[in-house]
Motif scaffolding. Sequence first.
Motif, PDB file in Angstrom:
ATOM      1  N   GLU A  11       0.840  -1.207   0.000  1.00 44.51           N
ATOM      2  CA  GLU A  11       0.000   0.000   0.000  1.00 44.51           C
ATOM      3  C   GLU A  11       0.875   1.258   0.000  1.00 44.51           C
ATOM      4  O   GLU A  11       0.581   2.246  -0.670  1.00 44.51           O
ATOM      5  CB  GLU A  11      -0.923  -0.016   1.221  1.00 44.51           C
ATOM      6  CG  GLU A  11      -1.984   1.076   1.175  1.00 44.51           C
ATOM      7  CD  GLU A  11      -2.956   0.987   2.340  1.00 44.51           C
ATOM      8  OE1 GLU A  11      -2.496   0.721   3.469  1.00 44.51           O
ATOM      9  OE2 GLU A  11      -4.158   1.204   2.139  1.00 44.51           O
ATOM     10  N   ARG A  12       1.993   1.193   0.731  1.00 44.38           N
ATOM     11  CA  ARG A  12       2.909   2.347   0.765  1.00 44.38           C
ATOM     12  C   ARG A  12       3.489   2.621  -0.626  1.00 44.38           C
ATOM     13  O   ARG A  12       3.594   3.772  -1.049  1.00 44.38           O
ATOM     14  CB  ARG A  12       4.029   2.103   1.792  1.00 44.38           C
ATOM     15  CG  ARG A  12       5.015   3.240   1.881  1.00 44.38           C
ATOM     16  CD  ARG A  12       6.114   2.957   2.876  1.00 44.38           C
ATOM     17  NE  ARG A  12       5.708   3.242   4.230  1.00 44.38           N
ATOM     18  CZ  ARG A  12       5.698   4.458   4.778  1.00 44.38           C
ATOM     19  NH1 ARG A  12       6.083   5.504   4.063  1.00 44.38           N
ATOM     20  NH2 ARG A  12       5.329   4.643   6.018  1.00 44.38           N
ATOM     21  N   VAL A  13       3.833   1.541  -1.343  1.00 47.84           N
ATOM     22  CA  VAL A  13       4.375   1.713  -2.702  1.00 47.84           C
ATOM     23  C   VAL A  13       3.363   2.471  -3.574  1.00 47.84           C
ATOM     24  O   VAL A  13       3.712   3.411  -4.292  1.00 47.84           O
ATOM     25  CB  VAL A  13       4.718   0.329  -3.328  1.00 47.84           C
ATOM     26  CG1 VAL A  13       4.934   0.437  -4.835  1.00 47.84           C
ATOM     27  CG2 VAL A  13       5.941  -0.279  -2.657  1.00 47.84           C
ATOM     28  N   ILE A  14       2.087   2.058  -3.470  1.00 45.45           N
ATOM     29  CA  ILE A  14       1.056   2.729  -4.301  1.00 45.45           C
ATOM     30  C   ILE A  14       0.950   4.204  -3.904  1.00 45.45           C
ATOM     31  O   ILE A  14       0.906   5.098  -4.752  1.00 45.45           O
ATOM     32  CB  ILE A  14      -0.326   2.059  -4.150  1.00 45.45           C
ATOM     33  CG1 ILE A  14      -0.236   0.552  -4.357  1.00 45.45           C
ATOM     34  CG2 ILE A  14      -1.332   2.688  -5.135  1.00 45.45           C
ATOM     35  CD1 ILE A  14      -1.522  -0.196  -4.016  1.00 45.45           C
ATOM     36  N   LEU A  15       0.925   4.449  -2.600  1.00 49.30           N
ATOM     37  CA  LEU A  15       0.796   5.841  -2.143  1.00 49.30           C
ATOM     38  C   LEU A  15       1.970   6.676  -2.634  1.00 49.30           C
ATOM     39  O   LEU A  15       1.784   7.812  -3.104  1.00 49.30           O
ATOM     40  CB  LEU A  15       0.718   5.882  -0.614  1.00 49.30           C
ATOM     41  CG  LEU A  15      -0.610   5.406  -0.007  1.00 49.30           C
ATOM     42  CD1 LEU A  15      -0.487   5.228   1.500  1.00 49.30           C
ATOM     43  CD2 LEU A  15      -1.736   6.407  -0.327  1.00 49.30           C
ATOM     44  N   GLU A  24     -19.079   5.527  -6.875  1.00 56.07           N
ATOM     45  CA  GLU A  24     -18.542   5.054  -8.156  1.00 56.07           C
ATOM     46  C   GLU A  24     -17.032   5.235  -8.163  1.00 56.07           C
ATOM     47  O   GLU A  24     -16.491   6.174  -7.578  1.00 56.07           O
ATOM     48  CB  GLU A  24     -19.195   5.785  -9.336  1.00 56.07           C
ATOM     49  CG  GLU A  24     -18.891   7.260  -9.361  1.00 56.07           C
ATOM     50  CD  GLU A  24     -19.703   8.014 -10.402  1.00 56.07           C
ATOM     51  OE1 GLU A  24     -20.652   7.452 -10.959  1.00 56.07           O
ATOM     52  OE2 GLU A  24     -19.350   9.189 -10.645  1.00 56.07           O
ATOM     53  N   LEU A  25     -16.408   4.303  -8.888  1.00 54.34           N
ATOM     54  CA  LEU A  25     -14.954   4.271  -8.928  1.00 54.34           C
ATOM     55  C   LEU A  25     -14.405   5.390  -9.814  1.00 54.34           C
ATOM     56  O   LEU A  25     -14.888   5.600 -10.922  1.00 54.34           O
ATOM     57  CB  LEU A  25     -14.536   2.913  -9.497  1.00 54.34           C
ATOM     58  CG  LEU A  25     -13.077   2.553  -9.413  1.00 54.34           C
ATOM     59  CD1 LEU A  25     -12.682   2.339  -7.954  1.00 54.34           C
ATOM     60  CD2 LEU A  25     -12.809   1.277 -10.211  1.00 54.34           C
ATOM     61  N   VAL A  26     -13.366   6.071  -9.314  1.00 52.61           N
ATOM     62  CA  VAL A  26     -12.698   7.108 -10.113  1.00 52.61           C
ATOM     63  C   VAL A  26     -11.313   6.609 -10.550  1.00 52.61           C
ATOM     64  O   VAL A  26     -10.884   6.836 -11.666  1.00 52.61           O
ATOM     65  CB  VAL A  26     -12.574   8.415  -9.300  1.00 52.61           C
ATOM     66  CG1 VAL A  26     -11.828   9.492 -10.069  1.00 52.61           C
ATOM     67  CG2 VAL A  26     -13.947   8.918  -8.859  1.00 52.61           C
ATOM     68  N   ARG A  27     -10.604   5.926  -9.659  1.00 54.62           N
ATOM     69  CA  ARG A  27      -9.278   5.365  -9.970  1.00 54.62           C
ATOM     70  C   ARG A  27      -9.114   4.021  -9.273  1.00 54.62           C
ATOM     71  O   ARG A  27      -9.501   3.863  -8.122  1.00 54.62           O
ATOM     72  CB  ARG A  27      -8.157   6.266  -9.444  1.00 54.62           C
ATOM     73  CG  ARG A  27      -7.964   7.568 -10.160  1.00 54.62           C
ATOM     74  CD  ARG A  27      -7.137   7.397 -11.449  1.00 54.62           C
ATOM     75  NE  ARG A  27      -6.783   8.689 -12.001  1.00 54.62           N
ATOM     76  CZ  ARG A  27      -7.622   9.520 -12.621  1.00 54.62           C
ATOM     77  NH1 ARG A  27      -8.883   9.172 -12.779  1.00 54.62           N
ATOM     78  NH2 ARG A  27      -7.209  10.685 -13.085  1.00 54.62           N
ATOM     79  N   TRP A  28      -8.508   3.066  -9.989  1.00 56.24           N
ATOM     80  CA  TRP A  28      -8.145   1.772  -9.412  1.00 56.24           C
ATOM     81  C   TRP A  28      -6.613   1.725  -9.460  1.00 56.24           C
ATOM     82  O   TRP A  28      -6.025   1.745 -10.540  1.00 56.24           O
ATOM     83  CB  TRP A  28      -8.765   0.637 -10.236  1.00 56.24           C
ATOM     84  CG  TRP A  28      -8.253  -0.736  -9.917  1.00 56.24           C
ATOM     85  CD1 TRP A  28      -7.232  -1.398 -10.543  1.00 56.24           C
ATOM     86  CD2 TRP A  28      -8.741  -1.619  -8.900  1.00 56.24           C
ATOM     87  NE1 TRP A  28      -7.048  -2.637  -9.976  1.00 56.24           N
ATOM     88  CE2 TRP A  28      -7.967  -2.804  -8.968  1.00 56.24           C
ATOM     89  CE3 TRP A  28      -9.747  -1.531  -7.940  1.00 56.24           C
ATOM     90  CZ2 TRP A  28      -8.175  -3.890  -8.105  1.00 56.24           C
ATOM     91  CZ3 TRP A  28      -9.954  -2.613  -7.093  1.00 56.24           C
ATOM     92  CH2 TRP A  28      -9.177  -3.771  -7.172  1.00 56.24           C
ATOM     93  N   LEU A  29      -5.967   1.724  -8.308  1.00 60.88           N
ATOM     94  CA  LEU A  29      -4.497   1.817  -8.257  1.00 60.88           C
ATOM     95  C   LEU A  29      -3.926   0.580  -7.567  1.00 60.88           C
ATOM     96  O   LEU A  29      -4.375   0.219  -6.472  1.00 60.88           O
ATOM     97  CB  LEU A  29      -4.082   3.062  -7.452  1.00 60.88           C
ATOM     98  CG  LEU A  29      -4.802   4.380  -7.765  1.00 60.88           C
ATOM     99  CD1 LEU A  29      -4.432   5.448  -6.737  1.00 60.88           C
ATOM    100  CD2 LEU A  29      -4.430   4.862  -9.160  1.00 60.88           C
ATOM    101  N   THR A  30      -2.935  -0.060  -8.207  1.00 53.36           N
ATOM    102  CA  THR A  30      -2.301  -1.217  -7.552  1.00 53.36           C
ATOM    103  C   THR A  30      -0.792  -1.057  -7.584  1.00 53.36           C
ATOM    104  O   THR A  30      -0.237  -0.227  -8.314  1.00 53.36           O
ATOM    105  CB  THR A  30      -2.637  -2.567  -8.232  1.00 53.36           C
ATOM    106  OG1 THR A  30      -2.213  -2.505  -9.585  1.00 53.36           O
ATOM    107  CG2 THR A  30      -4.095  -2.904  -8.158  1.00 53.36           C
TER     108      THR A  30
END
Length: 336
Positions: A73-77, A314-320
């Motif tokens: 999660e930190r990497v994504i942030l 509703e979804l605005v961004r899907w981040l992995t």
Amino acid sequence: MEPSTPPQPVAAPAIQIDSHLDGIGERSLADDVLDGLTRPFKELPPKHFYDAHGAELFDRICELPEYYPTRAERVILEERATELAALTGAVELVELGSGTAAKTRVLLDALDAAGTLERYIPVDVTESMVRDCAEELIGEYPGLRVHGVIGDFERHLRHIPPAAGPRLVVFLGGTIGNFPPGSRRRVLREIAGLLGEDDYLLMGTDLVKDRGVLEAAYDDTQGVTAEFNRNVLRVVNRELRADFDPEDFDHVALFDPQHEWIEMRLRARREFTALVGELDLHVHFDEGEEVRTEISAKFTPERVTGDLAAAGMELVRWLTDPDELFALTLSRRAAE
Ligand code: SAH
Ligand code: AVI
């Protein structure tokens, strides 16, 4: 005549903390123990892990080699915080289950750099964490105001102060996965109710993956997660004058492929009866009998978007992350 001094504007204090747990918090533990330990399949809700010792154990879990969610999660942030700050234009960050706000700093840094950051509103059941974190953050971010809410995000969301501008609500760590599907949607509906037209929700969810990886994350070789699990019994002993010996229980962590969630349980090593003094309650355990102490749901993209849609978002961004271990979703209230 003395010249009168003009009224001076009163500066808002840097820290304000409201507590909604006086007395009621203890009641909730008593109710949960009475309800959960008298059922045919015993169960305790995971929010009771987090006294000061439990919070420390959770921090150690986050550092374990097997426990990948925090790092992922930190990497994504770190990759996406600048973009999130620009997109949301948030002047304040509300964080549910804020803990020590370790990863939150990545977002606060980005909002600070964008020049919009004014206020941080941490919400957590653990009083010491809200207070300590507020003190630390006002030192780290000059000019930041912190309005801490000590409370249960299942019961006290209405006490979150009104928005002073565009707001980003964050719910990190995958904590939403600690609710079973029905309660999860109820919590998400209530969170959606916090969002105004200019507001967003950023939520962390752990993703479905190989069973071995998942089970290792919840049953580490150093036994830190086992101690975290047993800590709920120490909390019950202290708060409700119970006489559990935590060493009477084995730590169990299993992936349930049908529900796609990890279940943590405490399994009695022998037959015994414990006394919960405050409730005048005797609780019998057969050898091998289990108490379910936590579920930790693992998500597919369809499950996350389905839950968000069911809650009116509703979804605005899907981040992995590059290994697709964990996801952050940015969402907002769906158009009516
Ligand atoms: N957000 C942090 C901490 C996650 S641990 C991170 O991502 O690392 C879960 C946190 O949620 C703990 O700090 C715990 O005290 C808090 N928590 C759990 N259940 C809660 C509830 N019902 N209401 C408010 N806080 C809760
Ligand atoms: C806080 N929550 C998302 C953690 C999880 O992974 O479900 C709690 C935890 N339980 C065991 N290890 C960590």
